[in-house]
Write a protein that holds these residues in place. Structure first.
Motif, PDB file in Angstrom:
ATOM      1  N   LYS A   8       0.844  -1.203   0.000  1.00 30.18           N
ATOM      2  CA  LYS A   8       0.000   0.000   0.000  1.00 30.18           C
ATOM      3  C   LYS A   8       0.872   1.243   0.000  1.00 30.18           C
ATOM      4  CE  LYS A   8      -4.080   1.978   0.237  1.00 30.18           C
ATOM      5  NZ  LYS A   8      -5.051   1.855  -0.861  1.00 30.18           N
ATOM      6  N   ASP A   9       0.501   2.203  -0.808  1.00 31.90           N
ATOM      7  CA  ASP A   9       1.181   3.498  -0.905  1.00 31.90           C
ATOM      8  C   ASP A   9       0.111   4.548  -0.622  1.00 31.90           C
ATOM      9  OD1 ASP A   9       2.551   5.789  -1.631  1.00 31.90           O
ATOM     10  OD2 ASP A   9       3.498   4.867  -3.387  1.00 31.90           O
ATOM     11  N   ILE A  10       0.167   5.148   0.569  1.00 31.52           N
ATOM     12  CA  ILE A  10      -0.923   5.979   1.072  1.00 31.52           C
ATOM     13  C   ILE A  10      -0.478   7.433   1.182  1.00 31.52           C
ATOM     14  CG2 ILE A  10      -2.599   6.285   2.945  1.00 31.52           C
ATOM     15  CD1 ILE A  10      -1.792   3.448   3.902  1.00 31.52           C
ATOM     16  N   ALA A  11      -1.245   8.340   0.606  1.00 23.91           N
ATOM     17  CA  ALA A  11      -1.048   9.767   0.863  1.00 23.91           C
ATOM     18  C   ALA A  11      -1.691  10.076   2.208  1.00 23.91           C
ATOM     19  CB  ALA A  11      -1.683  10.598  -0.239  1.00 23.91           C
ATOM     20  N   THR A  12      -0.902  10.601   3.128  1.00 23.21           N
ATOM     21  CA  THR A  12      -1.390  10.814   4.486  1.00 23.21           C
ATOM     22  C   THR A  12      -2.522  11.849   4.506  1.00 23.21           C
ATOM     23  OG1 THR A  12       0.840  10.383   5.297  1.00 23.21           O
ATOM     24  CG2 THR A  12      -0.712  11.367   6.847  1.00 23.21           C
ATOM     25  N   ASN A  13      -3.612  11.474   5.171  1.00 29.64           N
ATOM     26  CA  ASN A  13      -4.723  12.397   5.378  1.00 29.64           C
ATOM     27  C   ASN A  13      -5.334  12.108   6.740  1.00 29.64           C
ATOM     28  OD1 ASN A  13      -6.642  10.224   5.086  1.00 29.64           O
ATOM     29  ND2 ASN A  13      -6.337  10.381   2.872  1.00 29.64           N
ATOM     30  N   SER A  14      -6.471  12.698   7.021  1.00 31.65           N
ATOM     31  CA  SER A  14      -7.059  12.587   8.354  1.00 31.65           C
ATOM     32  C   SER A  14      -7.494  11.170   8.711  1.00 31.65           C
ATOM     33  CB  SER A  14      -8.264  13.537   8.474  1.00 31.65           C
ATOM     34  OG  SER A  14      -9.245  13.232   7.494  1.00 31.65           O
ATOM     35  N   SER A  15      -7.667  10.310   7.708  1.00 31.51           N
ATOM     36  CA  SER A  15      -8.125   8.944   7.978  1.00 31.51           C
ATOM     37  C   SER A  15      -7.012   7.905   7.918  1.00 31.51           C
ATOM     38  CB  SER A  15      -9.225   8.552   6.987  1.00 31.51           C
ATOM     39  OG  SER A  15      -8.710   8.505   5.662  1.00 31.51           O
ATOM     40  N   THR A  16      -5.789   8.327   7.595  1.00 30.98           N
ATOM     41  CA  THR A  16      -4.700   7.372   7.392  1.00 30.98           C
ATOM     42  C   THR A  16      -4.384   6.580   8.647  1.00 30.98           C
ATOM     43  OG1 THR A  16      -3.715   8.777   5.684  1.00 30.98           O
ATOM     44  CG2 THR A  16      -2.300   7.108   6.676  1.00 30.98           C
ATOM     45  N   LEU A  17      -4.301   7.252   9.783  1.00 26.89           N
ATOM     46  CA  LEU A  17      -3.979   6.554  11.030  1.00 26.89           C
ATOM     47  C   LEU A  17      -5.023   5.491  11.327  1.00 26.89           C
ATOM     48  CD1 LEU A  17      -2.261   6.173  13.534  1.00 26.89           C
ATOM     49  CD2 LEU A  17      -3.521   8.041  14.632  1.00 26.89           C
ATOM     50  N   ALA A  18      -6.289   5.824  11.151  1.00 22.58           N
ATOM     51  CA  ALA A  18      -7.359   4.852  11.404  1.00 22.58           C
ATOM     52  C   ALA A  18      -7.254   3.665  10.443  1.00 22.58           C
ATOM     53  CB  ALA A  18      -8.720   5.523  11.273  1.00 22.58           C
ATOM     54  N   GLU A  19      -6.914   3.934   9.166  1.00 24.56           N
ATOM     55  CA  GLU A  19      -6.726   2.853   8.191  1.00 24.56           C
ATOM     56  C   GLU A  19      -5.630   1.900   8.644  1.00 24.56           C
ATOM     57  OE1 GLU A  19      -6.387   3.654   3.992  1.00 24.56           O
ATOM     58  OE2 GLU A  19      -7.261   5.638   4.277  1.00 24.56           O
ATOM     59  N   LEU A  20      -4.506   2.476   9.048  1.00 30.24           N
ATOM     60  CA  LEU A  20      -3.372   1.648   9.455  1.00 30.24           C
ATOM     61  C   LEU A  20      -3.684   0.867  10.730  1.00 30.24           C
ATOM     62  CD1 LEU A  20      -0.444   4.143   8.755  1.00 30.24           C
ATOM     63  CD2 LEU A  20      -0.989   2.082   7.456  1.00 30.24           C
ATOM     64  N   GLU A  21      -4.328   1.530  11.682  1.00 33.06           N
ATOM     65  CA  GLU A  21      -4.665   0.849  12.927  1.00 33.06           C
ATOM     66  C   GLU A  21      -5.622  -0.311  12.662  1.00 33.06           C
ATOM     67  OE1 GLU A  21      -6.112   4.062  15.303  1.00 33.06           O
ATOM     68  OE2 GLU A  21      -4.154   4.404  16.251  1.00 33.06           O
ATOM     69  N   GLU A  22      -6.578  -0.108  11.760  1.00 32.85           N
ATOM     70  CA  GLU A  22      -7.506  -1.185  11.439  1.00 32.85           C
ATOM     71  C   GLU A  22      -6.782  -2.325  10.737  1.00 32.85           C
ATOM     72  OE1 GLU A  22     -11.811  -2.003   9.270  1.00 32.85           O
ATOM     73  OE2 GLU A  22     -11.092   0.047   9.588  1.00 32.85           O
ATOM     74  N   TYR A  23      -5.873  -1.988   9.829  1.00 36.23           N
ATOM     75  CA  TYR A  23      -5.115  -3.025   9.130  1.00 36.23           C
ATOM     76  C   TYR A  23      -4.292  -3.853  10.115  1.00 36.23           C
ATOM     77  CZ  TYR A  23      -1.573  -5.484   6.617  1.00 36.23           C
ATOM     78  OH  TYR A  23      -0.743  -6.476   6.162  1.00 36.23           O
ATOM     79  N   PHE A  24      -3.533  -3.185  10.964  1.00 38.16           N
ATOM     80  CA  PHE A  24      -2.677  -3.932  11.882  1.00 38.16           C
ATOM     81  C   PHE A  24      -3.483  -4.641  12.958  1.00 38.16           C
ATOM     82  CE2 PHE A  24       0.602  -1.148  10.029  1.00 38.16           C
ATOM     83  CZ  PHE A  24       1.510  -2.129   9.669  1.00 38.16           C
TER      84      PHE A  24
END
Length: 251
Positions: free
Chosen positions: A213-229
């Motif tokens: 995954k190659d993600i442009a950081t935005n307000s939802s990025t942290l939540a995306e990563l936390e959900e993935y991990f």
């Protein structure tokens, strides 16, 4: 700035890095995240020509890194304490690094003074050899040695891991200043998702040697990563976890 093509590293018959294509542009701030064994440090070491690939290449400003020399003039990196000379004091080591970059003792002293808050009174004039410092304080010396070089490309592997919260905050400000105000391309790996999403404008997620995954950081990025991990901790990378990101992209 950095261009990777068909890069592959194999250990004992197991592919630990497999990156068909990756472009990091000048002035970007990149965060590299992934579980242990994802291949982050191996990728760092290949970008720095510390280990050689079985296939593919890394280019820095158009120059093939493997066997090249000119990229070293504008690249600074701290991956671990093996980058330090542990029988020197911090001051001796910083003077040595400064000397390699044609800086006088007075110029290095100016840089040391500017980093006084980052050092937090724990590094300079303590009469200790680097080997006698804590892991966190060794990291501070390593980061300082990178900054002395006034690099165009700065690479740090897990710099937040062993330092206290106050120093983490100061390091984040340093990295933001290097990137935003000085135009330095920064590549930082970290297990701490909060830090890396705060500092970096682009996140590369690695699993089993692959950038999935190659993600442009935005307000939802942290939540995306936390959900993935959160999913990934219960099971290694699966089709379900990759599908999660595919669905996110379609929102």
């Amino acid at each position: 700035m950095i261009e990777i093509k068909n890069l592959k590293k194999v250990y004992n018959g197991i592919t630990v890095v497999n990156v068909p294509a990756l472009q990091i542009n000048k002035g970007e701030s990149i965060g590299l995240v992934g579980n242990n064994g994802a291949g982050k440090t191996t990728l760092f070491r290949m970008i720095l020509d510390l280990i050689r690939a079985e296939a593919g290449e890394v280019r820095s400003n158009g120059e093939v890194v493997a066997g090249g020399e000119s990229w070293k003039k504008y690249t600074a990196a701290y991956l671990d304490e093996g980058f330090l000379i542990d029988y020197l004091t911090p001051e001796e080591y910083l003077y040595f690094i400064g000397g390699l970059h044609q800086q006088s003792k007075a110029q290095v002293d100016e840089e040391i003074t500017a980093l006084a808050e980052f050092f937090n009174g724990e590094i300079i004039k303590k009469g200790k050899y680097i080997r006698d410092l804590s892991k966190g304080n060794q990291c501070k010396v390593g980061v300082a040695s990178c900054l002395l070089q006034n690099p165009e490309l700065l690479m740090l592997d897990e710099p937040f891991a062993n330092i206290d919260p106050s120093t983490q905050f100061r390091l984040k400000n340093i990295l933001k200043d290097q990137n935003k105000n000085k135009g330095v391309t920064t590549i930082v790996s970290s297990h701490d998702l909060n830090h890396v999403t705060d500092v970096c404008e682009r996140i590369l997620l690695m699993e089993k040697g692959v950038v999935i995954k190659d993600i442009a950081t935005n307000s939802s990025t942290l939540a995306e990563l936390e959900e993935y991990f959160g999913v990934g901790q219960s099971s290694p990378i699966t089709n379900t976890s990759v599908e999660f990101f595919d669905k996110e992209e379609n929102h």
